[in-house]
Design an enzyme around this catalytic site. Structure first.
Site, PDB file in Angstrom:
ATOM      1  N   HIS A 476       0.135  -0.933   0.509  1.00  0.00           N
ATOM      2  CA  HIS A 476      -0.048   0.384  -0.415  1.00  0.00           C
ATOM      3  C   HIS A 476       0.546   1.025   0.294  1.00  0.00           C
ATOM      4  CE1 HIS A 476      -3.946   2.035   1.117  1.00  0.00           C
ATOM      5  NE2 HIS A 476      -2.459   3.005   2.058  1.00  0.00           N
ATOM      6  N   GLU A 477       1.749   1.197   0.821  1.00  0.00           N
ATOM      7  CA  GLU A 477       2.669   2.415   0.762  1.00  0.00           C
ATOM      8  C   GLU A 477       3.447   2.680  -0.098  1.00  0.00           C
ATOM      9  OE1 GLU A 477       2.149   5.160   3.467  1.00  0.00           O
ATOM     10  OE2 GLU A 477       0.782   3.293   4.594  1.00  0.00           O
ATOM     11  N   HIS A 480       1.863   4.744  -3.048  1.00  0.00           N
ATOM     12  CA  HIS A 480       2.341   5.463  -2.384  1.00  0.00           C
ATOM     13  C   HIS A 480       3.436   6.491  -3.574  1.00  0.00           C
ATOM     14  CE1 HIS A 480      -1.904   7.318  -0.738  1.00  0.00           C
ATOM     15  NE2 HIS A 480      -1.770   5.463   0.707  1.00  0.00           N
ATOM     16  N   HIS A 483       3.492   6.586  -7.021  1.00  0.00           N
ATOM     17  CA  HIS A 483       2.239   8.034  -7.508  1.00  0.00           C
ATOM     18  C   HIS A 483       3.176   9.054  -7.315  1.00  0.00           C
ATOM     19  CE1 HIS A 483      -1.528   9.832  -7.080  1.00  0.00           C
ATOM     20  NE2 HIS A 483      -0.947   9.705  -8.233  1.00  0.00           N
TER      21      HIS A 483
HETATM   22 ZN    ZN Z   1      -2.842   5.198   1.843  1.00  0.00          ZN
END
Ligand code: ZN
Length: 686
Positions: A476-477, A480, A483
């Site tokens: 998940h991280e 980020h 991105h």
């Molecule tokens: Zn998040």
């Protein structure tokens, strides 16, 4: 000697684009002088620029990038260190620095000269000749100027600035209280009998905590790993209740440290200040104000989105809770089940149904294997190689630094990974920006991210072993981070995650989690840390079945948080007193799923909305989940390792940041508007 030392401030070293923060050299004494110097340069530069340019001119934007980026380069390592290596001296200058920055931010956002310069630029003939990203920067700036009250009277502007300043102090104090309350409580155990039910690894963890406090035996603290270990495994119900009580009453008027770091009054003051701020700007409440920067358009739209999920999920969640109760009753649980029993009996129920436990899985998820899996995915999907660089010094020996290399071998981005739980480090997992991509002195400054988690560290010879949930957190991280790192826009205002609508910013991170349930992560990379063997087929299929097991209960919890956050900010009215905790209890009792004790003070540690930036925005996790589930559908259709789909994701979503609205990026990737079906399906509600 003295003079040289004073002059060399590692936080002001902005000359070279590729220079990473010099963590070994940064001291609390550097913070304020660096900020004062850079803020002064910014202010002076703005006044000169405004005074000397009579025509609308893009160079104001360029100059602002220079000044703002120099500031960001100075402040980012400081605020990061405050989160991962907190100490009293740093905390003091951090708070002072934060005050300077907040004041600067207010000055900048209320500067009529800058506002007029941007407005003139938008109204000029030259506007049409700017790139899409450049136009977007100007439009977003003008929107923010408006929202920051640049049109207000001088008196109202003053009030506005006071409100913002106080809110920022309160947010910071909220987080500090929570950290202090978390560290204040420990329980030293000398009798191994108290640990009945705990797997070996968790006993080791508790022994390591005791050792770090100079004690023999075992110690429970309120860090995530120890808390989870007790709640999930300890047979001793009284011990579970004790630890649960300490944990859910942190920073409140209840529990073992009642009143010492109470965040309750801070919450009320924050709600009040937010309400007043929204009204000052012409909104009915804080939700309306917040949504003006989001992808969704109205409070009504969010409420009906959440209500629809509540309706779909509640019957399934009640059924799932009843199943859990039946199981617990049949296995000798004292009824009714209390909040401190849920994780414990859920784990037993899961074990019975799936014969699957974290302990059985963890040996197959050594951290290094999962990092290798991320490297593999990055190269497969995006053509990007992660290269470890042990020459980069960080703030702690556990931190690892990786460069991102493109297929031609060029290093275009970097990432600091700080993955283990330790004292003085904020709990949870998050990514943050270290450097932003931009042109600097003819070079490209590479985007660099911090990826921070709180996994259990290696214990003796045993490497750090992750639960499957930890693996999802890591992915998940990392989503980020991608991105931020894969951006192809050279303007920090609209690249990476900057200015991406909050309810869309979780799209890449939640999308990345899907690969944790797929090969090759579960085949090639999930290997036993001792034998190197793959997970047995049977274990793997039980893990896959667990994906949706009791999932409606998870969804309900997210809905409770999202609804509470939204309704607190929607219903707050100074004329009608509101008890935030009572509202949360009311929402919970309306759903009639899980009973939570009256003295639970969850909101006092709800950092997302009181210590971070998610107020009136917690719903965005679910909103983005809808986007992510739908985007994942394309990978499912065309291949989960399809380089074509990977490149499309990179090009249409990751590379463009906020240089266009999120909805446009989504449509460019998916070929249509988002649909809710895949989300409901992912929860097994279809
Ligand atoms: Zn998040």
């Amino acid at each position: 000697m003295q003079a040289v030392e004073v002059m060399r401030n590692p936080l002001c070293d902005t000359g070279r684009a590729s220079r990473l923060p010099d963590f070994a050299a940064i001291r609390p004494k550097h913070v304020l002088p660096a900020l004062e110097q850079l803020l002064e340069a910014y202010r002076r530069g703005v006044e000169e620029q405004i005074a000397t340019s009579s025509e609308p001119d893009w160079s104001i934007v360029e100059r602002e990038v220079d000044w703002a980026d120099a500031l960001a380069r100075a402040w980012s390592p400081v605020s990061h260190l405050k989160a991962v290596a907190d100490n009293a001296a740093l905390r003091k200058v951090y708070n002072q620095g934060l005050e300077l920055l907040t004041r600067h931010e207010n000055w900048r956002q209320h500067h009529k000269g800058i506002y007029r310069a941007y407005r003139a630029l938008r109204d000029s003939a030259g506007f049409a000749g700017l790139s899409g990203a450049q136009q977007r920067i100007i439009e977003l700036e003008l929107r923010d100027f408006h929202l920051e009250g640049v049109d207000l009277s001088d008196d109202d502007q003053k009030t506005y600035r006071e409100l913002v300043m106080r809110l920022s102090e309160l947010g910071s104090k909220f987080a500090e209280n929570l950290l202090d309350a978390t560290h204040a409580w420990t329980e030293h155990l000398v009798d191994e009998e108290s640990l009945r039910g705990l797997p070996k690894a968790d006993r080791k963890l508790l022994a390591a905590i005791a050792k770090s406090h100079g004690k023999d035996g075992w110690m429970i603290d309120l860090g995530e790993p120890a808390y989870k270990a007790i709640m999930t495994h300890a047979d001793d119900r009284a011990l579970r209740r004790e630890v649960y009580t300490a944990y859910v009453t942190r920073a409140s008027d209840q529990g073992p440290t009642a009143g010492q770091w109470d965040n309750g009054p801070l919450i009320l003051e924050m709600l009040d200040l937010r309400y007043r701020l929204a009204h000052l700007l012409g909104f009915d409440n804080w939700v309306e104000y917040s949504l003006s920067r989001r992808m969704v358009e109205s409070p009504h739209e969010v409420l009906s989105f959440l209500q629809e999920l509540v309706e779909k999920a509640t019957p399934a969640a009640r059924k799932q809770f009843a199943d859990l109760e039946d199981f617990a009753r049949a296995h000798g649980a004292e009824m009714p089940l209390e909040a401190w029993d849920i994780a414990y009996w859920s784990e037993r129920f899961r074990q019975a149904e799936l014969q699957l436990s974290d302990e059985e899985l963890k040996p197959y998820f050594p951290l290094d294997n999962m990092l290798d899996a991320l490297r593999h995915l990055s190269s497969c999907l995006f053509g990007v190689h992660l290269v470890y660089d042990d020459t980069v010094a960080a703030w702690h020996p556990d931190v690892r630094f990786f460069w991102l290399e493109d297929t031609d071998g060029s290093r275009f981005a970097g990432i600091f990974m700080d993955l283990f739980s330790r004292k003085g480090k904020r709990g949870g997992a998050w990514m943050d920006v270290c450097l932003s991509r931009r042109k600097l002195n003819g070079e490209m400054q590479p985007p660099v991210a911090y990826l921070t988690c709180n996994f259990a560290p290696p214990a003796g010879k045993q490497p750090s072993l992750l639960t499957h949930h930890d693996v999802q957190t890591l992915f998940h991280e990392y989503g980020h981070c991608l991105h931020h790192l894969l951006t192809e826009i050279d303007w920090p205002q609209v690249n990476g995650i900057s200015n991406v609508e909050w309810d869309a910013v979780e799209l890449p991170s939640q999308l990345l989690e899907n690969w944790c349930w797929e090969d090759p992560v579960l085949s090639t990379y999930a290997r036993h840390y001792k034998t190197g063997k793959q997970m047995p087929g049977d274990l793997k299929s039980r893990l896959l079945r667990s994906h949706r097991f009791q999932k409606a209960l998870t969804l309900i919890r997210q809905l409770e948080y999202a609804l509470c956050d939204l309704r607190l900010h929607l219903e707050y009215d100074p004329a009608k007193p509101l008890d935030p905790t009572a509202l949360l209890h009311r929402i919970r009792s309306e759903l009639e799923v899980v009973h939570v004790p009256e003295w639970n003070r969850f909101l006092n540690s709800f950092s997302h909305i009181f210590g971070g930036g998610y107020s009136a925005g917690y719903y965005s996790y679910l909103w983005a989940e809808e986007l992510a589930a739908d985007a994942w559908g394309r990978f499912r259709q065309e291949g989960v390792l399809s380089p074509e789909v990977g490149q499309a994701l990179r090009k249409e979503i990751l590379a463009v940041g906020s240089s266009r609205p999120a909805i446009d990026s989504f449509k460019a990737f998916r070929g249509r508007s988002p649909e809710a079906e895949p989300l409901l399906e992912s929860y097994g509600l279809r």
